[in-house]
Design a protein around this motif. Structure first.
Motif: not given
Length: 316
Positions: A167-171, A263-266, A126-133, A292-294
């Motif tokens: 965004y403010g709480c990462g939910l 993306a706001l969570r990212h 599985i190719g790792r896709s980076l979060p787009k912040a 590892s997820t983080t």
């Protein structure tokens, strides 16, 4: 947790009574003991239903204990190849294999059968896709503008509060919309995450103010034990409405297509890391089961890591 019995029903024509009973016991264990999320349970059940249907066709009759004992690596590869031919991606194929391994591990624990064929099947890469912040300025503009795009002040305040929580709480958006008044304390949120796992998240002042404004303007009586965020008719707010609001915000603010509620969570995690937050704390705040997820966020904030390296390394 109630168990989705669709897998047993759909597999009825592909398996005999014994195998069907094992499928039922496996799903009960996944839901009641391992407490897998409902969507994961549904996906696993669907994967096993398709596998049993394939085997029944492949072997010319209902799947029995004898069929499972005679299972070969070639049979599993043929099933995976068929799923690949149906345009299933590597990530979904990996989930299929995980479901199969889970079921056969259950059979082995029950002393029913031990299948070695799965040991020779490699998990698809599985190719790792980076979060787009978003940038900090983009995130702030998204929250501020959300409250200005609606003629009804309470709806604008509602959307701004939900987006501020992402965004403010990462939910996750599902976590934000599942909040009740009872989940709000003075400076802490009680969040129910995947698999029903609870975590406590700090409720920073700007997010608290956004929630308080929404509660003040809401035309509905918001009882403590009921969902906090409501649609215009008083029902539970649909995540699709927040997704549509984000689509409007992307257009107005010129944000990329990747600017979604998730993306706001990212962005929450990336910006925390950029300010020196440690991975373990971020893991707890996000509700990740595995570090590892983080750790994917370390690849996002390369500049900060290089700066830390330059400061800490003796030859930096």
């Amino acid at each position: 947790m109630s168990v989705d019995t669709s897998v047993m029903t759909d597999a009825a024509f592909a398996t005999d009574d014994f195998v069907r009973a094992q499928l039922a016991g496996w799903q009960t264990e996944l839901g009641a003991v391992r407490r897998l999320a409902p969507k994961t349970l549904e996906a696993y059940g669907r994967d096993l239903t398709q596998f049993m249907s394939f085997l029944a066709d492949h072997m010319g009759g209902p799947v029995t204990l004898k069929s499972l004992r005679e299972l070969r690596g070639a049979d599993i590869r043929a099933f995976m190849a068929q799923r690949r031919s149906e345009s299933l991606g590597s990530r979904s194929l990996a989930r299929v294999l995980s479901a199969l391994k889970s079921f056969f591990a259950y059979l082995e624990r029950q002393g029913v059968v031990s299948v070695e064929a799965l040991n020779v099947i490699r998990t698809p890469k599985i190719g790792r896709s980076l979060p787009k912040a978003l940038t900090v300025l983009e995130a702030r503009a998204t929250i501020d503008t959300a409250g200005e795009m609606e003629e009804r002040p309470w709806v604008g305040a509602r959307d701004m509060a939900v987006i501020a929580l992402c965004y403010g709480c990462g939910l996750r958006i599902s976590e934000a919309l599942a909040l009740t008044g009872a989940d709000l304390e003075a400076d802490v949120l009680r969040v129910t995450g995947k698999g029903g796992k609870m975590r406590m998240v700090p409720l920073i002042a700007p997010v608290r103010r956004a929630i308080d404004l929404y509660r003040e303007l809401s035309p509905f009586k918001l009882w403590p034990e009921e969902p906090l965020f409501r649609g215009v008719r008083g029902g539970v707010l649909s995540p699709r409405l927040i997704q549509l609001r984000m689509e409007q915000l992307r257009s107005v603010l010129g944000l990329p297509p990747s600017a979604t509620p998730h993306a706001l969570r990212h962005s929450f995690a990336t910006h925390l890391l950029g300010k020196g937050g440690d991975l373990r704390s971020i893991q707890e705040l996000l509700g990740h089961a595995s570090l590892s997820t983080t750790q994917i966020y370390t690849a996002v904030d390369t500049d900060r890591l290089l700066e830390s390296y330059a400061k800490a390394h003796p030859r930096g």
